[in-house]
Design an enzyme around this catalytic site. Structure first.
Site, PDB file in Angstrom:
ATOM      1  N   ASP A 105       0.877  -1.191   0.000  1.00 23.64           N
ATOM      2  CA  ASP A 105       0.000   0.000   0.000  1.00 23.64           C
ATOM      3  C   ASP A 105       0.911   1.236   0.000  1.00 23.64           C
ATOM      4  OD1 ASP A 105      -3.081   0.714   1.678  1.00 23.64           O
ATOM      5  OD2 ASP A 105      -1.671   2.186   0.893  1.00 23.64           O
TER       6      ASP A 105
ATOM      7  N   ASP B 243      -3.326   2.387  -5.531  1.00 23.61           N
ATOM      8  CA  ASP B 243      -2.182   2.319  -4.619  1.00 23.61           C
ATOM      9  C   ASP B 243      -2.089   1.026  -3.802  1.00 23.61           C
ATOM     10  OD1 ASP B 243      -4.126   2.782  -2.617  1.00 23.61           O
ATOM     11  OD2 ASP B 243      -2.705   3.927  -1.417  1.00 23.61           O
ATOM     12  N   GLU B 244      -2.731  -0.040  -4.283  1.00 16.78           N
ATOM     13  CA  GLU B 244      -2.698  -1.302  -3.527  1.00 16.78           C
ATOM     14  C   GLU B 244      -2.542  -2.505  -4.445  1.00 16.78           C
ATOM     15  OE1 GLU B 244      -6.326  -1.612  -1.320  1.00 16.78           O
ATOM     16  OE2 GLU B 244      -5.887   0.200  -0.168  1.00 16.78           O
TER      17      GLU B 244
HETATM   18  N1  DCP Z   1      -8.548   8.707  -1.959  1.00 20.82           N
HETATM   19  C1  DCP Z   1      -9.527   9.625  -2.335  1.00 20.82           C
HETATM   20  N2  DCP Z   1     -10.631   9.841  -1.550  1.00 20.82           N
HETATM   21  C2  DCP Z   1     -10.781   9.157  -0.374  1.00 20.82           C
HETATM   22  C3  DCP Z   1      -9.807   8.211   0.024  1.00 20.82           C
HETATM   23  C4  DCP Z   1      -8.691   8.003  -0.804  1.00 20.82           C
HETATM   24  O1  DCP Z   1      -9.395  10.238  -3.406  1.00 20.82           O
HETATM   25  N3  DCP Z   1     -11.859   9.396   0.396  1.00 20.82           N
HETATM   26  C5  DCP Z   1      -7.370   8.510  -2.826  1.00 20.82           C
HETATM   27  C6  DCP Z   1      -6.233   9.381  -2.379  1.00 20.82           C
HETATM   28  C7  DCP Z   1      -5.234   8.451  -1.768  1.00 20.82           C
HETATM   29  C8  DCP Z   1      -5.504   7.133  -2.465  1.00 20.82           C
HETATM   30  O2  DCP Z   1      -6.904   7.166  -2.801  1.00 20.82           O
HETATM   31  O3  DCP Z   1      -3.914   8.912  -1.943  1.00 20.82           O
HETATM   32  C9  DCP Z   1      -5.216   5.931  -1.609  1.00 20.82           C
HETATM   33  O4  DCP Z   1      -6.047   5.909  -0.454  1.00 20.82           O
HETATM   34  P1  DCP Z   1      -5.541   5.371   0.977  1.00 20.82           P
HETATM   35  O5  DCP Z   1      -6.738   5.166   1.791  1.00 20.82           O
HETATM   36  O6  DCP Z   1      -4.609   4.256   0.797  1.00 20.82           O
HETATM   37  O7  DCP Z   1      -4.816   6.619   1.582  1.00 20.82           O
HETATM   38  P2  DCP Z   1      -3.408   7.222   1.349  1.00 20.82           P
HETATM   39  O8  DCP Z   1      -2.567   6.438   0.415  1.00 20.82           O
HETATM   40  O9  DCP Z   1      -3.613   8.637   0.962  1.00 20.82           O
HETATM   41  O10 DCP Z   1      -2.828   7.216   2.788  1.00 20.82           O
HETATM   42  P3  DCP Z   1      -2.189   6.025   3.651  1.00 20.82           P
HETATM   43  O11 DCP Z   1      -0.779   6.438   3.919  1.00 20.82           O
HETATM   44  O12 DCP Z   1      -3.027   6.018   4.898  1.00 20.82           O
HETATM   45  O13 DCP Z   1      -2.295   4.765   2.851  1.00 20.82           O
HETATM   46 CA    CA Z   2      -2.143   4.247   0.646  1.00 25.20          CA
HETATM   47 CA    CA Z   3      -4.884   2.177   0.212  1.00 20.49          CA
END
Ligand code: DCP
Ligand code: CA
Ligand code: CA
Length: 354
Positions: free
Chosen positions: A7, A106-107
């Site tokens: 992730d 991202d996964e």
């Molecule tokens: N995303 C989005 N709206 C949301 C949640 C996520 O557009 N409500 C997008 C932005 C993030 C990506 O999806 O960068 C991946 O979501 P993650 O939940 O994995 O969150 P992040 O990668 O941003 O943070 P983390 O470090 O917690 O994985």
């Molecule tokens: Ca992420």
């Molecule tokens: Ca994620």
């Protein structure tokens, strides 16, 4: 089974940092401006500095600006993040296992059962993957390694950011006993409150309630899912799912609404899309028509099984007919979009089971 889950950390915001290193160390939020009024829209994600100030994914932008006016608010650049994601997924992760399920931008889940001989080697592999991603893209990721996909994801969640967590088979029982039920993916607020009412606090507690009752409360599929996790029989395979969509479009020599004239172009688009899928088989097929005035009309169909190219020719023709019947304009370009693309080592297996 040994599953390695990757992730990417605070992904969209991290890409912005990589492209503009001056942002590093400062609070940054990536925004989806909806354009209805100034600052309408929501926060897509934020880096950890901004999270400390209370900025969260999904938060309305005006609210975020009120709480934390000094955060750097950037507009989302999805295509860019997609390119970085593709390079990591296809350029790096795919090398480490052909059994790879790209679950989102991202996964990804990798089945590494045949790639390592034990969990020590799995851990070393995790480190190597993190190093390579950082070296090539300057992106930090968090990896979870466990005997099934769900536990691997939970372990990653617990080790964010820039972490590497591992759950060995001999640790699974203790893990199930101490894992708060709301940390299980798929347990949202409403299910969580129902489970709490039944006295379920930890994953293990699921085994203490009557299965029929659990089924009545949260539905059969969720109940079986939680039950199998709790008694450690959950074994969903890593589905060899790669790119979400592949689109191919061709411009015709002249505008037309004559099926016989359009069909060769449609076939060409299908051929190209399938070859781009690189052995992957789609479960959804859309025909896309770009009309003479550049308006776009499409028809999509989802199948229970992956469809072969020959079947796609036939089905695409039917979808094209539907478009022509429902629209008076001539087509300028025609194309296909393949979705839900799966890969399988044995096609037989694939056509029968997916
Ligand atoms: N995303 C989005 N709206 C949301 C949640 C996520 O557009 N409500 C997008 C932005 C993030 C990506 O999806 O960068 C991946 O979501 P993650 O939940 O994995 O969150 P992040 O990668 O941003 O943070 P983390 O470090 O917690 O994985
Ligand atoms: Ca992420
Ligand atoms: Ca994620």
């Amino acid at each position: 089974m040994i599953v390695l889950f990757v992730d990417f950390d605070y992904f969209f915001a991290q890409v912005e940092e990589v492209l503009n290193p001056e942002l590093k160390g400062k609070p940054v939020a990536v925004c989806v401006f909806s354009g209805r009024f100034k600052d309408s829209g929501a926060i897509a994600t934020s880096n950890y500095e901004a999270r400390k100030l209370g900025i969260k994914s999904g938060m309305p932008i005006p609210k975020a600006k009120e709480i934390a006016p000094n955060v750097i608010y950037l507009p989302i650049r999805k295509d860019l993040y997609k390119q970085v994601s593709d390079r990591i997924m296809y350029g790096i992760l795919s090398k480490y296992s052909s059994k790879i399920e790209i679950a989102s931008i991202d996964e990804a889940y990798l089945d590494i059962t045949d790639k390592v001989k034990d969990y020590y080697e799995a851990y070393q592999l995790g480190k190597k993957i993190k190093d390579e991603i950082y070296q090539k893209e300057k992106i930090t990721v968090t990896i979870g390694i466990a005997p099934n996909k769900v536990f691997a994801k939970i372990i990653a969640e617990m080790n964010k950011p820039n972490g590497l967590g591992i759950l060995k088979p001999e640790e699974v029982e203790g893990f199930i006993r101490s894992l708060p039920i709301d940390e299980v993916p798929g347990v949202g607020e409403s299910i969580y409150s129902k489970l709490r009412e039944m006295g379920i606090k930890y994953l293990y507690d699921v085994l203490k309630v009557d299965f029929e009752k659990l089924k009545n409360e949260i539905g059969k599929s969720k109940a079986s899912y939680l039950y199998s996790l709790a008694n450690n029989t959950y074994a969903e395979p890593v589905k060899e799912k790669v790119r979400k969509h592949i689109g191919r479009y061709v411009t015709m020599k002249k505008n037309s609404r004559d099926i016989k004239e359009i069909l060769p172009y449609l076939k060409k688009a299908i051929d190209e899309a399938y070859s781009k899928a690189n052995g992957g088989i789609p479960k959804t097929l859309a025909v896309v028509a770009i009309m003479e005035d550049l308006d776009i009309v499409s028809r999509e169909k989802t199948f229970n099984f992956g469809i072969s190219k020959d079947k796609a020719y036939l089905e695409a023709e039917k979808l094209l007919e539907e478009i022509i019947k429902s629209d008076k304009r001539r087509l300028r370009r025609v194309g296909v979009r393949l979705g839900k693309i799966y890969k399988s080592t044995t096609l037989d297996n694939f056509f029968n089971n997916v």
